[in-house]
Design an enzyme around this catalytic site. Structure first.
Site, mmCIF file in Angstrom:
data_model
loop_
_atom_site.group_PDB
_atom_site.id
_atom_site.type_symbol
_atom_site.label_atom_id
_atom_site.label_comp_id
_atom_site.label_asym_id
_atom_site.label_seq_id
_atom_site.Cartn_x
_atom_site.Cartn_y
_atom_site.Cartn_z
ATOM 1 N N ASP A 138 0.895 -1.289 0.081
ATOM 2 C CA ASP A 138 0.093 -0.058 0.021
ATOM 3 C C ASP A 138 0.948 1.137 0.187
ATOM 4 O OD1 ASP A 138 -2.405 1.938 0.582
ATOM 5 O OD2 ASP A 138 -3.440 -0.080 0.972
ATOM 6 N N HIS A 202 -4.212 6.114 3.133
ATOM 7 C CA HIS A 202 -4.598 4.681 2.792
ATOM 8 C C HIS A 202 -4.091 3.339 3.233
ATOM 9 C CE1 HIS A 202 -5.807 1.606 -0.343
ATOM 10 N NE2 HIS A 202 -6.850 2.312 -0.368
ATOM 11 N N SER A 529 -10.904 -1.448 -1.323
ATOM 12 C CA SER A 529 -9.757 -1.210 -0.450
ATOM 13 C C SER A 529 -10.181 -1.684 1.069
ATOM 14 C CB SER A 529 -9.186 0.145 -0.582
ATOM 15 O OG SER A 529 -8.422 0.420 -1.983
#
Length: 737
Positions: A138, A202, A529
């Site tokens: 990520d 994220h 996600s």
């Protein structure tokens, strides 16, 4: 996102090209050369890669070693290099090179979510959980987050062979036991941090959803208040930072797989994907996850955020887990009050409080930025730079479709009202007060504006309410069918992926829009996600009880224990949610599993058209021979725990699927088949009773589907039941797209 060497005698290569931020005068671009399994003989793969480059590089001014970006040599064979188009064409024809494709950039695809799917804090846990290592691909991680506190953790498991890229601003711990970053093009945006530290938010969010510890009183500016936690809070985290401000390069994703497989991770979680479906071995995630699966590591992937159209899946390889997003029983409603006191209710997470103050309304189509060449046909959608700052500043802008808010925000608008909302839409935080209304309600606001000279409005802070329809699949979640292998059902299942509260990087804008200076340590975000790490954590949970189970066994247990979902809320049925909603409590105890071995995948690849030589290169096994026979039969006989049949419209069909199940429930047990199917479709199982006398015993059966489709699709299911365990497999029959 994106993805691939020379084997002694037999070599397999995948070459990927992607435009880079800085190219030399001869227009070199990054390519990936994929060459299958690592050589069995003692050979310097790096030297082989350099020699291959020497043979294709025509310029005397270019040193081959200077063009090499990555050499993949720990877990599979291949390399990434900067080549001209002509050099790439030469490389593609070399012995051992299987394919070439551009190293493109991929894109990034909780307090309540675990409780919602019936997985409380005090759930039964294995003492092995702290030995489980989750590899997170990520944007990096924020190590100081309370979610990653290593208090009470011992040293890393002895199997761990990875490293930590320590820098002035980053160190690892007994919770975050490893961290690396990858940036093959060497270009860093001003917001990028040259370390595993997360500047986007994220990666911190997905890592904490999977393996974060318990943090009380967590919220996003008061929303979602509760205890934030990951699914396996005692697990260790290994960070592989492959995504940056400008995306995630295939070359870097493959380098991360090459490292993670050798480092000793147990589960890999990948919440990213490309822009479109490509062949398995021209896809970095499919390639990496294949080699991971052969080495005993399950890769959990996000299905994609391209829904609700059919066949929009981005991660769908049969050896990895494809996870759709489902709602939880939380939603956020945001009211808009007009100057005439009429109130309309839309959706968004709006933490701003205008304190009932009203502001002038303006329609985006009436405020085009003509100086920059924009017309009303563009400004009506409020694109970035399309609005006239002088006309919009200090006003609430009405826009004809959803926008991330950057256009109005950057020219000083006070608020934003969007129209076009349909059932299933989701809106997270925007950088200014905002609400997303239906077309009908938005049109009423337009009517009000046209009838009053000085129209005004105010936008309220959001209310958090219960979504009584949950769970269902939101509109953004990508749908099946599988775009490559039509008779392999994808996605596999659904997991919570809407309004998920998890840890966040405090230097990242909570709306993702630069200039939004609200600072939070926990943020509410939506997407596949967010769904993916829920499934990854559950896979790790299963692994903690069954350390020797194969990736396919773990995937089977996830699929066959999922809770059914309602097709009346999602007419795409299994193409939206696969086998159903993730059920972590039951997942470690499935009763029966559908296991898949390496040779099964070999047969599958043969059925997909890969010849014997390529399959030998991919696997590194020169004794493998592709079987002769019907390719479609070979594919549908992959021992997958679901059944999908693509058929021409209005034609009669008859297909037989062969499956083998392994007993992992009660040593002595008798399972009876229960079939639920639509009228006009005849489904039978032979035998319809499976009697086991020991654990680990394998028994086979055949499932036959006959009939004719009048509509687009029909759903059915097979349930093996011994009175203690219920093993459910989805069945879908559909007209080929």
């Amino acid at each position: 996102m994106a993805i691939p060497w020379l084997l002694f005698g037999l070599a397999y290569a995948l070459l990927i090209t992607a435009p880079q931020s800085s190219t030399s005068e001869d227009n070199r671009e990054a390519y990936i050369v994929y060459m299958g399994d690592i050589p069995k003989e003692e050979v310097s793969t790096s030297s082989v890669h350099i020699n291959m480059l020497q043979n294709v590089i025509g310029s005397n001014n270019i040193k081959p070693a200077g063009t090499l970006l990555h050499s993949y040599k720990r877990s599979f064979n291949g390399f990434a290099a900067k080549l001209t188009k002509e050099e790439a064409e030469k490389m593609a024809g070399m012995e051992g090179v299987v394919s070439m494709f551009p190293s493109q950039k991929m894109n990034l695809h909780t307090t309540k979510s675990w409780d919602f799917i019936g997985f409380p804090q005090n759930v039964k846990r294995s003492t092995m959980e702290s030995n489980i290592i989750i590899g997170v691909f990520d944007t990096g991680i924020w190590p100081e987050s309370k979610s990653f506190d290593d208090k009470g953790f011992g040293p890393p498991p002895t199997k761990w062979k990875g490293t930590c890229q320590v820098s002035a601003n980053f160190t690892c711990s007994n919770k975050i036991i490893g961290a690396k970053y990858y940036k093959s093009d060497g270009f860093f945006d001003k917001g990028d941090l040259k370390s595993p530290r997360d500047s986007e938010g994220h990666g911190t969010h997905t890592a904490s959803t999977a393996g974060g510890g318990l943090v009380n009183m967590a919220s996003q500016l008061g929303f979602g208040l509760g205890t934030a936690r990951g699914g396996v809070p005692s697990a260790r985290i290994a960070v592989y930072k492959v995504c940056w401000y400008d995306g995630c390069d295939d070359a870097d994703i493959l380098a991360a797989f090459d490292d993670a497989i050798s480092d000793g991770v147990d589960i890999i979680t990948v919440s990213l994907g490309g822009d479109s479906a490509v062949d398995y071995f021209k896809d970095s995630i499919a390639i990496g996850s294949f080699h991971a699966a052969i080495k005993g590591i399950l890769t959990s992937t996000s299905a994609g955020n391209e829904g609700p159209q059919l066949s929009t899946l981005l991660n769908f390889a049969p050896w990895s887990l494809s996870v759709a997003a489902a709602t939880i029983n939380r939603k956020f409603l945001t009211k808009v009050r007009l100057g005439n006191n009429k109130i309309y209710e839309g959706i968004s997470i709006n933490s701003f409080d205008l304190k009932n103050e009203t502001f002038p309304l303006i329609y985006g189509g009436d405020a085009p930025n003509t100086t920059e060449g924009y017309s009303s046909s563009q400004s009506r959608y409020c694109f970035s730079n399309s609005l006239n700052k002088n006309l919009v500043k200090g006003k609430i802008v009405i826009c004809d479709d959803f926008t991330n808010g950057s256009g109005p925000f950057l020219v000083g608008a006070t608020g934003l009202v969007m129209k076009g909302r349909v059932v299933g839409d989701v809106v997270d935080s925007l950088p200014l007060p905002a609400s997303f209304l239906s077309v009908d309600e938005g049109s009423k606001i337009n009517t009000y504006m046209n009838s009053k000279r000085n129209a005004t409005a105010s936008i309220f802070r959001s209310n958090e309410v219960t979504d009584k329809l949950a769970p269902y699949i939101p509109s953004f979640s990508s749908r099946g069918p599988n775009p490559i292998s039509r008779n392999i059902l994808k996605p596999d299942l659904a997991a919570p992926g809407v309004y998920i509260l998890a840890a966040w990087s405090p230097i990242a804008p909570i709306s993702g829009v630069e200039g939004d200076d609200r600072i939070v340590n926990y943020n509410i975000f939506s997407g596949t996600s967010m769904a993916c790490p829920h499934a990854s954590a559950t896979a790790a949970y299963i692994k903690s009880f069954h350390p020797t189970w194969s990736p396919a066994a773990i995937k089977s247990s996830l699929i066959t224990t999922a809770n059914p979902m309602r097709s009346n809320l999602n007419p795409e049925s299994e193409f939206a949610y696969g086998s159903g909603l993730l059920n972590p409590i039951k997942a470690p105890f499935p009763g029966l599993i559908y296991d898949i071995e390496e040779l099964d995948y070999v047969r599958f690849l043969c059925g997909e058209g890969y010849n014997t030589k390529l399959v030998q290169i991919i696997t590194g096994n020169i004794s493998i021979e592709c079987p002769k026979g019907n390719n479609e039969t070979i594919i549908i006989d992959l021992n997958h725990p679901s059944f999908a049949l693509s058929t021409p419209a209005s034609e009669s069909f008859s297909r037989v699927f062969h499956r083998t199940v392994t007993n992992v429930g009660s040593p002595t047990s008798t399972y009876k088949a229960n079939l639920i199917g639509p009228l006009g479709i005849n489904i039978t199982v032979e035998p319809s009773v499976l009697s086991f006398t020991s654990l680990g015993q394998k028994l086979s059966f055949a499932l036959k589907i006959e009939g004719k489709l009048d509509g687009f699709l029909e759903s059915a299911s097979l349930l093996w039941d011994d009175g203690t365990f219920q093993v459910k497999s989805p069945i879908i029959i559909y007209v080929a797209l």
